[in-house]
Design a protein around this motif. Structure first.
Motif, PDB file in Angstrom:
ATOM      1  N   ILE A  75      14.878   8.216   0.604  1.00  0.00           N
ATOM      2  CA  ILE A  75      15.067   9.625   0.238  1.00  0.00           C
ATOM      3  C   ILE A  75      16.110  10.265   1.148  1.00  0.00           C
ATOM      4  O   ILE A  75      16.966  11.032   0.683  1.00  0.00           O
ATOM      5  N   VAL A  76      16.066   9.947   2.437  1.00  0.00           N
ATOM      6  CA  VAL A  76      17.066  10.475   3.374  1.00  0.00           C
ATOM      7  C   VAL A  76      18.458  10.034   2.937  1.00  0.00           C
ATOM      8  O   VAL A  76      19.408  10.839   2.927  1.00  0.00           O
ATOM      9  N   MET A  77      18.595   8.765   2.554  1.00  0.00           N
ATOM     10  CA  MET A  77      19.899   8.265   2.103  1.00  0.00           C
ATOM     11  C   MET A  77      20.355   8.985   0.838  1.00  0.00           C
ATOM     12  O   MET A  77      21.535   9.330   0.698  1.00  0.00           O
ATOM     13  N   LEU A  78      19.428   9.221  -0.090  1.00  0.00           N
ATOM     14  CA  LEU A  78      19.759   9.931  -1.324  1.00  0.00           C
ATOM     15  C   LEU A  78      20.285  11.331  -1.015  1.00  0.00           C
ATOM     16  O   LEU A  78      21.343  11.732  -1.511  1.00  0.00           O
ATOM     17  N   PHE A  79      19.565  12.065  -0.189  1.00  0.00           N
ATOM     18  CA  PHE A  79      19.981  13.432   0.103  1.00  0.00           C
ATOM     19  C   PHE A  79      21.209  13.486   1.000  1.00  0.00           C
ATOM     20  O   PHE A  79      22.005  14.422   0.898  1.00  0.00           O
ATOM     21  N   ALA A  80      21.391  12.497   1.857  1.00  0.00           N
ATOM     22  CA  ALA A  80      22.616  12.432   2.661  1.00  0.00           C
ATOM     23  C   ALA A  80      23.828  12.247   1.750  1.00  0.00           C
ATOM     24  O   ALA A  80      24.867  12.899   1.933  1.00  0.00           O
ATOM     25  N   SER A  81      23.680  11.397   0.751  1.00  0.00           N
ATOM     26  CA  SER A  81      24.800  11.187  -0.185  1.00  0.00           C
ATOM     27  C   SER A  81      25.070  12.444  -1.011  1.00  0.00           C
ATOM     28  O   SER A  81      26.220  12.807  -1.248  1.00  0.00           O
ATOM     29  N   GLN A  82      24.015  13.126  -1.436  1.00  0.00           N
ATOM     30  CA  GLN A  82      24.192  14.328  -2.249  1.00  0.00           C
ATOM     31  C   GLN A  82      24.798  15.482  -1.444  1.00  0.00           C
ATOM     32  O   GLN A  82      25.650  16.203  -1.943  1.00  0.00           O
ATOM     33  N   THR A  83      24.352  15.657  -0.200  1.00  0.00           N
ATOM     34  CA  THR A  83      24.924  16.735   0.607  1.00  0.00           C
ATOM     35  C   THR A  83      26.362  16.404   1.004  1.00  0.00           C
ATOM     36  O   THR A  83      27.198  17.295   1.110  1.00  0.00           O
ATOM     37  N   GLU A 121      30.697  31.475  -5.030  1.00  0.00           N
ATOM     38  CA  GLU A 121      29.696  31.816  -4.017  1.00  0.00           C
ATOM     39  C   GLU A 121      28.732  32.817  -4.619  1.00  0.00           C
ATOM     40  O   GLU A 121      29.122  33.688  -5.397  1.00  0.00           O
ATOM     41  N   PHE A 122      27.461  32.676  -4.269  1.00  0.00           N
ATOM     42  CA  PHE A 122      26.430  33.562  -4.818  1.00  0.00           C
ATOM     43  C   PHE A 122      25.312  33.709  -3.803  1.00  0.00           C
ATOM     44  O   PHE A 122      25.176  32.901  -2.876  1.00  0.00           O
ATOM     45  N   GLU A 123      24.525  34.729  -3.986  1.00  0.00           N
ATOM     46  CA  GLU A 123      23.391  34.977  -3.102  1.00  0.00           C
ATOM     47  C   GLU A 123      22.218  34.082  -3.499  1.00  0.00           C
ATOM     48  O   GLU A 123      21.921  33.923  -4.680  1.00  0.00           O
ATOM     49  N   MET A 124      21.573  33.544  -2.495  1.00  0.00           N
ATOM     50  CA  MET A 124      20.371  32.745  -2.728  1.00  0.00           C
ATOM     51  C   MET A 124      19.236  33.707  -3.092  1.00  0.00           C
ATOM     52  O   MET A 124      19.061  34.731  -2.423  1.00  0.00           O
ATOM     53  N   PRO A 125      18.484  33.439  -4.141  1.00  0.00           N
ATOM     54  CA  PRO A 125      17.354  34.312  -4.490  1.00  0.00           C
ATOM     55  C   PRO A 125      16.386  34.449  -3.316  1.00  0.00           C
ATOM     56  O   PRO A 125      16.091  33.462  -2.631  1.00  0.00           O
ATOM     57  N   SER A 126      15.899  35.647  -3.090  1.00  0.00           N
ATOM     58  CA  SER A 126      15.017  35.895  -1.948  1.00  0.00           C
ATOM     59  C   SER A 126      13.713  35.104  -2.051  1.00  0.00           C
ATOM     60  O   SER A 126      13.089  34.804  -1.028  1.00  0.00           O
ATOM     61  N   ILE A 127      13.325  34.734  -3.254  1.00  0.00           N
ATOM     62  CA  ILE A 127      12.086  33.972  -3.400  1.00  0.00           C
ATOM     63  C   ILE A 127      12.187  32.602  -2.730  1.00  0.00           C
ATOM     64  O   ILE A 127      11.182  32.032  -2.301  1.00  0.00           O
ATOM     65  N   PHE A 128      13.407  32.063  -2.551  1.00  0.00           N
ATOM     66  CA  PHE A 128      13.569  30.796  -1.849  1.00  0.00           C
ATOM     67  C   PHE A 128      13.191  30.927  -0.374  1.00  0.00           C
ATOM     68  O   PHE A 128      12.705  29.985   0.229  1.00  0.00           O
ATOM     69  N   TYR A 129      13.430  32.100   0.207  1.00  0.00           N
ATOM     70  CA  TYR A 129      13.007  32.335   1.594  1.00  0.00           C
ATOM     71  C   TYR A 129      11.478  32.289   1.670  1.00  0.00           C
ATOM     72  O   TYR A 129      10.912  31.680   2.572  1.00  0.00           O
ATOM     73  N   TRP A 130      10.845  32.959   0.722  1.00  0.00           N
ATOM     74  CA  TRP A 130       9.380  33.000   0.708  1.00  0.00           C
ATOM     75  C   TRP A 130       8.781  31.636   0.394  1.00  0.00           C
ATOM     76  O   TRP A 130       7.756  31.253   0.951  1.00  0.00           O
ATOM     77  N   SER A 131       9.428  30.899  -0.499  1.00  0.00           N
ATOM     78  CA  SER A 131       8.909  29.566  -0.823  1.00  0.00           C
ATOM     79  C   SER A 131       9.009  28.633   0.378  1.00  0.00           C
ATOM     80  O   SER A 131       8.161  27.755   0.560  1.00  0.00           O
ATOM     81  N   THR A 132      10.023  28.853   1.213  1.00  0.00           N
ATOM     82  CA  THR A 132      10.150  28.070   2.434  1.00  0.00           C
ATOM     83  C   THR A 132       8.958  28.326   3.349  1.00  0.00           C
ATOM     84  O   THR A 132       8.349  27.388   3.887  1.00  0.00           O
ATOM     85  N   LEU A 133       8.586  29.577   3.490  1.00  0.00           N
ATOM     86  CA  LEU A 133       7.424  29.940   4.302  1.00  0.00           C
ATOM     87  C   LEU A 133       6.145  29.316   3.722  1.00  0.00           C
ATOM     88  O   LEU A 133       5.307  28.788   4.465  1.00  0.00           O
ATOM     89  N   VAL A 134       6.015  29.345   2.412  1.00  0.00           N
ATOM     90  CA  VAL A 134       4.843  28.769   1.739  1.00  0.00           C
ATOM     91  C   VAL A 134       4.744  27.270   2.023  1.00  0.00           C
ATOM     92  O   VAL A 134       3.666  26.749   2.318  1.00  0.00           O
ATOM     93  N   TYR A 160      15.800  21.590   5.832  1.00  0.00           N
ATOM     94  CA  TYR A 160      17.177  21.110   5.962  1.00  0.00           C
ATOM     95  C   TYR A 160      18.029  21.545   4.767  1.00  0.00           C
ATOM     96  O   TYR A 160      19.127  22.079   4.936  1.00  0.00           O
ATOM     97  N   LEU A 161      17.531  21.299   3.556  1.00  0.00           N
ATOM     98  CA  LEU A 161      18.297  21.663   2.358  1.00  0.00           C
ATOM     99  C   LEU A 161      18.546  23.161   2.282  1.00  0.00           C
ATOM    100  O   LEU A 161      19.649  23.603   1.956  1.00  0.00           O
ATOM    101  N   PHE A 162      17.525  23.943   2.572  1.00  0.00           N
ATOM    102  CA  PHE A 162      17.644  25.388   2.483  1.00  0.00           C
ATOM    103  C   PHE A 162      18.681  25.917   3.474  1.00  0.00           C
ATOM    104  O   PHE A 162      19.553  26.701   3.109  1.00  0.00           O
ATOM    105  N   VAL A 163      18.608  25.446   4.706  1.00  0.00           N
ATOM    106  CA  VAL A 163      19.598  25.865   5.723  1.00  0.00           C
ATOM    107  C   VAL A 163      20.987  25.387   5.320  1.00  0.00           C
ATOM    108  O   VAL A 163      21.978  26.121   5.421  1.00  0.00           O
TER     109      VAL A 163
END
Length: 193
Positions: free
Chosen positions: A31-39, A53-66, A184-187
């Motif tokens: 999985i690390v290799m998959l996401f390394a290739s995608q990023t 460029e666009f704003e990340m929906p605020s719900i993604f911040y909350w989902s990160t906390l969840v 990692y993905l979110f940041v």
């Protein structure tokens, strides 16, 4: 001292790892290799231009906390298993599952919010990559929820206890990994929009 005794004394113990732990770590590495290739592909494509460029929906911040809370509950579940506190073990695994499910629902809401602002899977590469990266993570999170269900069933059957921790350790390792992967993905997506 005979030659047979000498051979017995020189034999070193073989280091072994539980097969389920080995499989889990092997899966994590893929999985690390998959996401390394995608990023990496994301960064290369972004450098080529034609990038919205666009704003990340605020719900993604909350989902990160969840998801972080869910990971904390898995930590507590593993501690409960070590002390044979079966009531807490079941509660914490069920809580981790509920928060993991809530994370997926929040991701879906975030995707619909993106579509309302004109960011789709098909179209500009920035939106496409966002859907692909978050969708791949969601797919792996679903597999983590399946692992949690098996752990919850085992907890109800009291197959997870202080003398049998393999299943909760494997489950916890994978779940924490999925949490770290999302952070990692979110940041990454926030920094390289």
């Amino acid at each position: 001292m005979t030659a047979e005794n000498n051979i017995t004394e020189n034999v070193k113990p073989v280091l072994s790892i539980n097969k389920w732990k080995f499989i889990t770590w092997l899966f994590i590495i893929t999985i690390v290799m998959l996401f390394a290739s995608q990023t990496s592909a994301y960064l290369v494509r972004r450098a080529e231009g034609n990038w919205t460029e666009f704003e990340m929906p605020s719900i993604f911040y909350w989902s990160t906390l969840v998801l972080i809370i869910s990971s904390g509950l898995m930590f507590l579940a593993q501690r409960a298993a070590k002390s044979d506190d079966f009531g807490k073990l079941k509660t914490y695994i069920a809580g981790a599952f509920a928060f993991g499910t809530a994370f997926l629902v929040m991701q879906y809401i975030g995707w619909t919010q993106l579509q309302e602002t004109g960011i789709y899977l098909k179209g500009n590469p920035s939106g496409s990559f966002l859907y692909i990266l978050t969708g791949l993570h969601a797919f792996h999170l679903i597999s983590g929820l399946v692992v949690l269900i098996f752990a919850l069933v085992a907890a109800f059957r009291t197959k997870i206890h202080s003398k049998n921790l393999i299943q909760i350790e494997v489950c916890s390792t994978y779940w924490h990994f999925l949490d770290i992967l999302w952070v990692y993905l979110f940041v990454f997506l926030l920094y390289f929009r």
